[in-house]
Design a protein around this motif. Structure first.
Motif, PDB file in Angstrom:
ATOM      1  N   VAL A 118       0.839  -1.203   0.000  1.00 34.67           N
ATOM      2  CA  VAL A 118       0.000   0.000   0.000  1.00 34.67           C
ATOM      3  C   VAL A 118       0.874   1.252   0.000  1.00 34.67           C
ATOM      4  O   VAL A 118       0.639   2.193  -0.761  1.00 34.67           O
ATOM      5  CB  VAL A 118      -0.946  -0.004   1.226  1.00 34.67           C
ATOM      6  N   ALA A 119       1.881   1.269   0.851  1.00 38.38           N
ATOM      7  CA  ALA A 119       2.791   2.416   0.907  1.00 38.38           C
ATOM      8  C   ALA A 119       3.487   2.618  -0.432  1.00 38.38           C
ATOM      9  O   ALA A 119       3.632   3.749  -0.917  1.00 38.38           O
ATOM     10  CB  ALA A 119       3.812   2.218   2.023  1.00 38.38           C
ATOM     11  N   TYR A 120       3.899   1.528  -1.046  1.00 37.12           N
ATOM     12  CA  TYR A 120       4.569   1.604  -2.352  1.00 37.12           C
ATOM     13  C   TYR A 120       3.650   2.230  -3.397  1.00 37.12           C
ATOM     14  O   TYR A 120       4.065   3.120  -4.150  1.00 37.12           O
ATOM     15  CB  TYR A 120       4.980   0.193  -2.779  1.00 37.12           C
ATOM     16  N   ARG A 121       2.400   1.794  -3.436  1.00 33.43           N
ATOM     17  CA  ARG A 121       1.459   2.317  -4.442  1.00 33.43           C
ATOM     18  C   ARG A 121       1.200   3.805  -4.250  1.00 33.43           C
ATOM     19  O   ARG A 121       0.998   4.531  -5.229  1.00 33.43           O
ATOM     20  CB  ARG A 121       0.141   1.531  -4.398  1.00 33.43           C
ATOM     21  N   LEU A 122       1.218   4.282  -3.025  1.00 32.03           N
ATOM     22  CA  LEU A 122       0.978   5.695  -2.769  1.00 32.03           C
ATOM     23  C   LEU A 122       2.175   6.564  -3.131  1.00 32.03           C
ATOM     24  O   LEU A 122       2.016   7.693  -3.595  1.00 32.03           O
ATOM     25  CB  LEU A 122       0.625   5.907  -1.286  1.00 32.03           C
ATOM     26  N   VAL A 123       3.373   6.044  -2.943  1.00 26.18           N
ATOM     27  CA  VAL A 123       4.576   6.855  -3.097  1.00 26.18           C
ATOM     28  C   VAL A 123       5.206   6.725  -4.487  1.00 26.18           C
ATOM     29  O   VAL A 123       5.749   7.698  -5.026  1.00 26.18           O
ATOM     30  CB  VAL A 123       5.609   6.465  -2.012  1.00 26.18           C
ATOM     31  N   GLN A 124       5.132   5.544  -5.090  1.00 27.59           N
ATOM     32  CA  GLN A 124       5.890   5.265  -6.293  1.00 27.59           C
ATOM     33  C   GLN A 124       5.626   6.193  -7.485  1.00 27.59           C
ATOM     34  O   GLN A 124       6.583   6.606  -8.162  1.00 27.59           O
ATOM     35  CB  GLN A 124       5.655   3.808  -6.718  1.00 27.59           C
ATOM     36  N   PRO A 125       4.376   6.574  -7.813  1.00 25.76           N
ATOM     37  CA  PRO A 125       4.172   7.396  -9.021  1.00 25.76           C
ATOM     38  C   PRO A 125       4.951   8.711  -9.002  1.00 25.76           C
ATOM     39  O   PRO A 125       5.635   9.057  -9.974  1.00 25.76           O
ATOM     40  CB  PRO A 125       2.657   7.632  -9.042  1.00 25.76           C
ATOM     41  N   GLY A 126       4.865   9.448  -7.907  1.00 23.24           N
ATOM     42  CA  GLY A 126       5.592  10.701  -7.818  1.00 23.24           C
ATOM     43  C   GLY A 126       7.086  10.487  -7.763  1.00 23.24           C
ATOM     44  O   GLY A 126       7.860  11.253  -8.356  1.00 23.24           O
ATOM     45  N   LEU A 127       7.518   9.439  -7.062  1.00 18.71           N
ATOM     46  CA  LEU A 127       8.942   9.147  -6.956  1.00 18.71           C
ATOM     47  C   LEU A 127       9.530   8.825  -8.328  1.00 18.71           C
ATOM     48  O   LEU A 127      10.625   9.271  -8.679  1.00 18.71           O
ATOM     49  CB  LEU A 127       9.147   7.967  -6.005  1.00 18.71           C
ATOM     50  N   LEU A 128       8.781   8.060  -9.126  1.00 25.06           N
ATOM     51  CA  LEU A 128       9.265   7.680 -10.448  1.00 25.06           C
ATOM     52  C   LEU A 128       9.368   8.894 -11.372  1.00 25.06           C
ATOM     53  O   LEU A 128      10.331   9.032 -12.138  1.00 25.06           O
ATOM     54  CB  LEU A 128       8.326   6.631 -11.056  1.00 25.06           C
ATOM     55  N   ALA A 129       8.390   9.789 -11.303  1.00 22.25           N
ATOM     56  CA  ALA A 129       8.448  11.005 -12.118  1.00 22.25           C
ATOM     57  C   ALA A 129       9.664  11.849 -11.735  1.00 22.25           C
ATOM     58  O   ALA A 129      10.335  12.422 -12.599  1.00 22.25           O
ATOM     59  CB  ALA A 129       7.165  11.812 -11.940  1.00 22.25           C
ATOM     60  N   TYR A 130       9.964  11.922 -10.450  1.00 26.06           N
ATOM     61  CA  TYR A 130      11.140  12.658  -9.984  1.00 26.06           C
ATOM     62  C   TYR A 130      12.426  12.020 -10.507  1.00 26.06           C
ATOM     63  O   TYR A 130      13.323  12.701 -11.019  1.00 26.06           O
ATOM     64  CB  TYR A 130      11.130  12.685  -8.456  1.00 26.06           C
TER      65      TYR A 130
ATOM     66  N   ARG B 187       7.419   9.956   2.829  1.00 25.22           N
ATOM     67  CA  ARG B 187       7.636  10.412   1.456  1.00 25.22           C
ATOM     68  C   ARG B 187       8.962  11.146   1.324  1.00 25.22           C
ATOM     69  O   ARG B 187       9.697  10.974   0.350  1.00 25.22           O
ATOM     70  CB  ARG B 187       6.466  11.297   0.993  1.00 25.22           C
ATOM     71  N   GLY B 188       9.300  11.977   2.318  1.00 23.28           N
ATOM     72  CA  GLY B 188      10.577  12.657   2.293  1.00 23.28           C
ATOM     73  C   GLY B 188      11.740  11.698   2.419  1.00 23.28           C
ATOM     74  O   GLY B 188      12.770  11.849   1.743  1.00 23.28           O
ATOM     75  N   TRP B 189      11.597  10.700   3.274  1.00 18.59           N
ATOM     76  CA  TRP B 189      12.661   9.711   3.485  1.00 18.59           C
ATOM     77  C   TRP B 189      12.911   8.913   2.207  1.00 18.59           C
ATOM     78  O   TRP B 189      14.060   8.725   1.797  1.00 18.59           O
ATOM     79  CB  TRP B 189      12.255   8.792   4.630  1.00 18.59           C
ATOM     80  N   THR B 190      11.849   8.456   1.561  1.00 16.37           N
ATOM     81  CA  THR B 190      12.019   7.677   0.330  1.00 16.37           C
ATOM     82  C   THR B 190      12.585   8.543  -0.792  1.00 16.37           C
ATOM     83  O   THR B 190      13.371   8.059  -1.607  1.00 16.37           O
ATOM     84  CB  THR B 190      10.693   7.040  -0.119  1.00 16.37           C
ATOM     85  N   ALA B 191      12.203   9.815  -0.834  1.00 15.67           N
ATOM     86  CA  ALA B 191      12.757  10.709  -1.858  1.00 15.67           C
ATOM     87  C   ALA B 191      14.256  10.907  -1.648  1.00 15.67           C
ATOM     88  O   ALA B 191      15.031  10.957  -2.610  1.00 15.67           O
ATOM     89  CB  ALA B 191      12.040  12.060  -1.835  1.00 15.67           C
ATOM     90  N   THR B 192      14.677  11.006  -0.380  1.00 14.24           N
ATOM     91  CA  THR B 192      16.100  11.150  -0.089  1.00 14.24           C
ATOM     92  C   THR B 192      16.871   9.909  -0.529  1.00 14.24           C
ATOM     93  O   THR B 192      17.935  10.004  -1.159  1.00 14.24           O
ATOM     94  CB  THR B 192      16.313  11.387   1.415  1.00 14.24           C
ATOM     95  N   ILE B 193      16.338   8.737  -0.209  1.00  8.31           N
ATOM     96  CA  ILE B 193      16.989   7.490  -0.620  1.00  8.31           C
ATOM     97  C   ILE B 193      17.066   7.409  -2.135  1.00  8.31           C
ATOM     98  O   ILE B 193      18.113   7.069  -2.709  1.00  8.31           O
ATOM     99  CB  ILE B 193      16.224   6.279  -0.050  1.00  8.31           C
ATOM    100  N   ALA B 194      15.961   7.734  -2.810  1.00  3.95           N
ATOM    101  CA  ALA B 194      15.929   7.660  -4.266  1.00  3.95           C
ATOM    102  C   ALA B 194      16.935   8.614  -4.894  1.00  3.95           C
ATOM    103  O   ALA B 194      17.616   8.276  -5.874  1.00  3.95           O
ATOM    104  CB  ALA B 194      14.519   7.958  -4.773  1.00  3.95           C
ATOM    105  N   ARG B 195      17.045   9.816  -4.340  1.00  2.29           N
ATOM    106  CA  ARG B 195      17.998  10.781  -4.890  1.00  2.29           C
ATOM    107  C   ARG B 195      19.437  10.303  -4.708  1.00  2.29           C
ATOM    108  O   ARG B 195      20.269  10.433  -5.617  1.00  2.29           O
ATOM    109  CB  ARG B 195      17.812  12.149  -4.227  1.00  2.29           C
ATOM    110  N   HIS B 196      19.739   9.737  -3.551  1.00  2.00           N
ATOM    111  CA  HIS B 196      21.085   9.204  -3.332  1.00  2.00           C
ATOM    112  C   HIS B 196      21.407   8.088  -4.319  1.00  2.00           C
ATOM    113  O   HIS B 196      22.515   8.039  -4.877  1.00  2.00           O
ATOM    114  CB  HIS B 196      21.222   8.688  -1.894  1.00  2.00           C
ATOM    115  N   ARG B 197      20.446   7.192  -4.550  1.00  2.00           N
ATOM    116  CA  ARG B 197      20.671   6.102  -5.503  1.00  2.00           C
ATOM    117  C   ARG B 197      20.837   6.644  -6.916  1.00  2.00           C
ATOM    118  O   ARG B 197      21.629   6.142  -7.701  1.00  2.00           O
ATOM    119  CB  ARG B 197      19.527   5.097  -5.448  1.00  2.00           C
TER     120      ARG B 197
END
Length: 208
Positions: free
Chosen positions: A38-50, A85-95
């Motif tokens: 559920v968390a993945y489905r809520l966060v993934q679309p915006g994270l992928l666009a970023y 959402r902020g935590w996952t965005a930080t991880i994604a940016r580092h990767r």
């Protein structure tokens, strides 16, 4: 274009449902795999666009690496839905930055101006850009913005972070991120308006 519109709506929906996201994350930390989905489905679309702005067509692979790290370190997270959402965005940016370094490449134009100049007011151009940001065409235009503006716009509008959270992801001052987001939205609105304006090129081609 329908898919791009859905991405923008999904990201704004995730922001609106931060309470549900926070509850899902808490259940996932207790071992509920369905809650993590559920968390993945809520966060993934915006994270992928970023991520597409950072690494282009390799965004899916980078996102997968980011989610693996998120799942691995989930027990260490402390916070609510917005914080997740902020935590996952930080991880994604580092990767993403690690990925770019492996390719011996760097993001373009990340430096901010030393002084913030005039900010556009809360006018219709800002609202127009906010409404259009979910379309595939608008996302393509965002990727052509200077890097600081593109990241600020996507983190604020698509990922749905507030100013301080976006600033923490980017390691910048909140005022600088707010300025970059406003400038990016203003430039995006101008580009969208220019695309909609008649050019008269068809008539010139017929004359030629």
């Amino acid at each position: 274009m329908g898919q791009g519109q859905g991405q923008g709506r999904d990201a704004r929906r995730a922001q609106a449902y931060d309470a549900d996201l926070g509850a899902a994350v808490a259940r996932a930390q207790d071992g509920d795999e369905d809650a993590f989905a559920v968390a993945y489905r809520l966060v993934q679309p915006g994270l992928l666009a970023y991520l597409r702005t950072l690494v282009g067509d390799e965004a899916e692979d980078v996102a997968a690496d980011a989610w693996l790290e998120t799942a691995r370190d989930l027990a260490r997270f402390r916070g609510d839905g917005a914080g997740f959402r902020g935590w996952t965005a930080t991880i994604a940016r580092h990767r993403a930055l690690d990925h770019l370094r492996r390719r011996r490449s760097r993001p373009r134009g990340a430096a901010l101006e030393p002084e913030e100049l005039d900010l556009p007011g809360p006018d219709s151009t800002h609202d127009q850009a906010m409404e259009s940001i979910g379309t595939a065409h608008a996302l393509a235009l965002v990727r052509r913005l200077p890097r600081d503006q593109a990241e600020a716009v996507l983190l604020r509008v698509v990922v749905g972070l507030d100013g301080p959270s976006a600033a923490r992801v980017l390691h910048k001052r909140p005022g600088a991120v707010r300025t970059a987001a406003h400038r990016g939205l203003r430039r995006l609105a101008e580009q969208l308006a220019a695309d909609e304006a008649p050019t008269g090129s068809e008539g010139r081609e017929e004359d030629g």
